[in-house]
Design a protein around this motif. Structure first.
Motif, short mmCIF file in Angstrom:
data_model
loop_
_atom_site.label_atom_id
_atom_site.label_comp_id
_atom_site.label_asym_id
_atom_site.label_seq_id
_atom_site.Cartn_x
_atom_site.Cartn_y
_atom_site.Cartn_z
N VAL A 45 44.62 46.59 14.78
CA VAL A 45 44.55 45.13 15.91
C VAL A 45 44.27 45.50 17.34
O VAL A 45 45.29 46.38 17.73
N ASP A 100 47.18 39.09 26.20
CA ASP A 100 48.05 38.59 24.73
C ASP A 100 49.33 38.78 25.24
O ASP A 100 50.18 37.88 24.65
N SER A 325 47.62 31.01 22.24
CA SER A 325 45.87 31.19 21.62
C SER A 325 45.60 31.49 20.65
O SER A 325 44.09 32.09 20.11
N SER A 326 46.60 33.07 20.73
CA SER A 326 45.80 34.51 20.53
C SER A 326 46.02 34.12 19.28
O SER A 326 46.87 33.43 17.89
N GLU A 327 45.22 35.23 18.52
CA GLU A 327 45.19 35.61 16.61
C GLU A 327 46.15 36.04 16.44
O GLU A 327 46.99 36.45 16.82
N LYS A 328 47.44 34.84 15.25
CA LYS A 328 48.11 35.94 14.86
C LYS A 328 48.79 36.55 14.32
O LYS A 328 49.79 37.45 14.46
N LYS A 330 47.28 39.37 16.45
CA LYS A 330 47.70 39.68 17.79
C LYS A 330 48.84 38.98 18.00
O LYS A 330 50.15 39.82 18.99
N GLN A 331 49.05 38.02 18.00
CA GLN A 331 50.48 37.81 18.25
C GLN A 331 51.67 38.55 17.95
O GLN A 331 52.59 38.87 18.28
#
Length: 431
Positions: A45, A100, A325-328, A330-331
């Motif tokens: 990621v 992010d 709103s980032s992909e999980k 990335k979060q």
């Protein structure tokens, strides 16, 4: 949700600050080690991080260390100065292109993002990773909006009046404890051939620090807090008196020539060279002095003098927010990075440049000789810095008023009326 400081909050703040100043070796489990003890990241990621530039020289090395420990996570760091990061974050928010993870301040500066549904709610993560045992409570409170934690705390800062010891020694001055003595020193400094107040008003926030200190003096703690909460009218004699003083200091030449358009970094540069008498800066200023090639021990700091009781400095927190709103994946990576960058081990490794950590049980550096003194200066209470306590449309009117006063375009009474109108407009729209 605003976090205007009350005396009760201040008491909690100082209790946490002193815990954060205690000497420790970081042997306890930190948020990052708790996070790292769970499931390992196997997915590749890449995440983006926006931070400040000045005072953040350590960040790239810390990120590089993180990447070595987490080879499946790539981090792209972008650095901005104070006003550009505010502007670019707002532009990115409007265009849905936020990074992010990003640096921001507490109070109303940081509230824009959770209020508009743009940040990850960290409340459950904070419980699972025991943030209450890792971070100063006041810093957590200042990063919370609507009951939801919206950021990982980085710094907890206290402001004071800094002076070059050589300038004060030459003028035979000592740090004042009364407001009348402070004003007498401004005249003495002017007569000695130095600029008494090295402030740059470009962006508004640098001069605002003096404005809020004057307001605290003339209004007193109780009224000042009500003004910050918008529960008292800004069309008040104390506000008028504050802007009268700002005009008086301008007319007497206490500020640098053309200070309305002067960049704060330029004002700082004059101060580093000991060509100015006073500047209002915070717990980060030791490392700023050192990083600019000067010795922090050649400078001193004191609490803005007043006969008010208690005599309170302003404080504020800084944090990392994460894109909701980032992909999980990335979060999760951003949470791990934020916890790592604020862990005891990382703070201790970079403490000479890190600033005033919101992380508990960290050590202090001999190269930041004024840090503990400044934290101690808030022992009797503190108030939340004005540009975080006030709604942004109201603080922008304060900035506008400062400039109009300096340019002789508004009277102090007009300044008070215009700010009060902005506050009333804000409250009417919130109903």
């Amino acid at each position: 949700m605003k976090k205007a400081a009350s005396l009760l909050m201040s008491a909690m703040l100082i209790g946490g600050i002193m815990a954060g100043c205690s000497s420790g070796n970081g042997s306890g489990e930190t948020a990052s080690t708790t996070a790292n003890s769970g499931q390992k990241t196997t997915q590749k990621v890449s995440i983006t991080l926006w931070t400040l530039d000045t005072g953040w020289e350590w960040i790239q090395n810390a990120v590089d260390d993180f990447k070595k420990e987490n080879p499946n996570i790539d981090v792209q760091v972008s650095k901005y100065s104070v006003d550009p990061i505010k502007e670019n974050l707002k532009l990115a928010a409007n265009s849905k292109t936020l990074p992010d993870m990003w640096f921001t301040w507490g109070g109303t500066l940081g509230s824009f993002y959770p209020e508009n549904g743009l940040t990850l709610d960290l409340s459950q993560i904070a419980k699972d990773h025991k943030y209450a045992e890792v971070y100063n409570k006041a810093a957590l409170d200042m990063s919370t909006y609507g009951g939801k934690l919206s950021g990982i705390p980085i710094h907890l800062n206290v402001l004071g009046m800094w002076y070059p010891k050589s300038v004060y020694d030459k003028a035979k001055l000592t740090p004042p404890t009364k407001f009348a003595d402070f004003e007498a020193q401004l005249q003495t400094l002017k007569g000695s051939g130095v600029t008494p107040l090295s402030f740059g008003s470009k962006g508004g926030w640098h001069t605002m620090r003096l404005t809020e200190a004057l307001l605290e003096h003339f209004a007193g703690p109780e009224l000042h807090d009500k003004l910050s909460n918008l529960t008292a009218s800004w069309n008040d004699p104390a506000v008028v008196k504050t802007f009268e003083k700002l005009k008086e200091y301008t007319d007497k030449g206490y500020f640098p020539k053309g200070y309305v358009s002067l960049d704060p970094q330029e004002a700082d540069s004059v101060f580093y060279q000991q060509k100015a008498g006073l500047i209002n800066e915070g717990t980060w200023f030791d490392r700023n002095i050192n990083s600019n090639g000067f010795d922090a021990n050649q400078f001193g700091v004191f609490k803005f003098p007043s006969e008010q009781k208690p005599v309170r400095p302003s404080v504020f927190a800084e944090m990392f927010q994460i894109n909701g709103s980032s992909e999980k994946a990335k979060q999760d990576a951003a949470v791990k990075l934020g916890e790592y960058l604020t862990s005891v081990n990382v703070v201790n490794k970079y403490i000479e440049n890190y600033g005033s950590p919101a992380t508990l049980n960290t050590k202090l550096s001999e190269k930041t000789p004024h840090l503990k003194e400044m934290l101690d200066s808030a022992n009797e209470g503190a108030f939340l810095i004005m540009d975080q306590a006030l709604p942004q449309q109201v603080i922008q009117k304060v900035f506008e008023a400062q400039d109009h006063i300096a340019l002789g375009e508004w009277t102090p009474q007009q300044a008070a009326q215009e700010i009060d109108k902005a506050a009333s407009d804000y409250k009417s729209k919130k109903k």
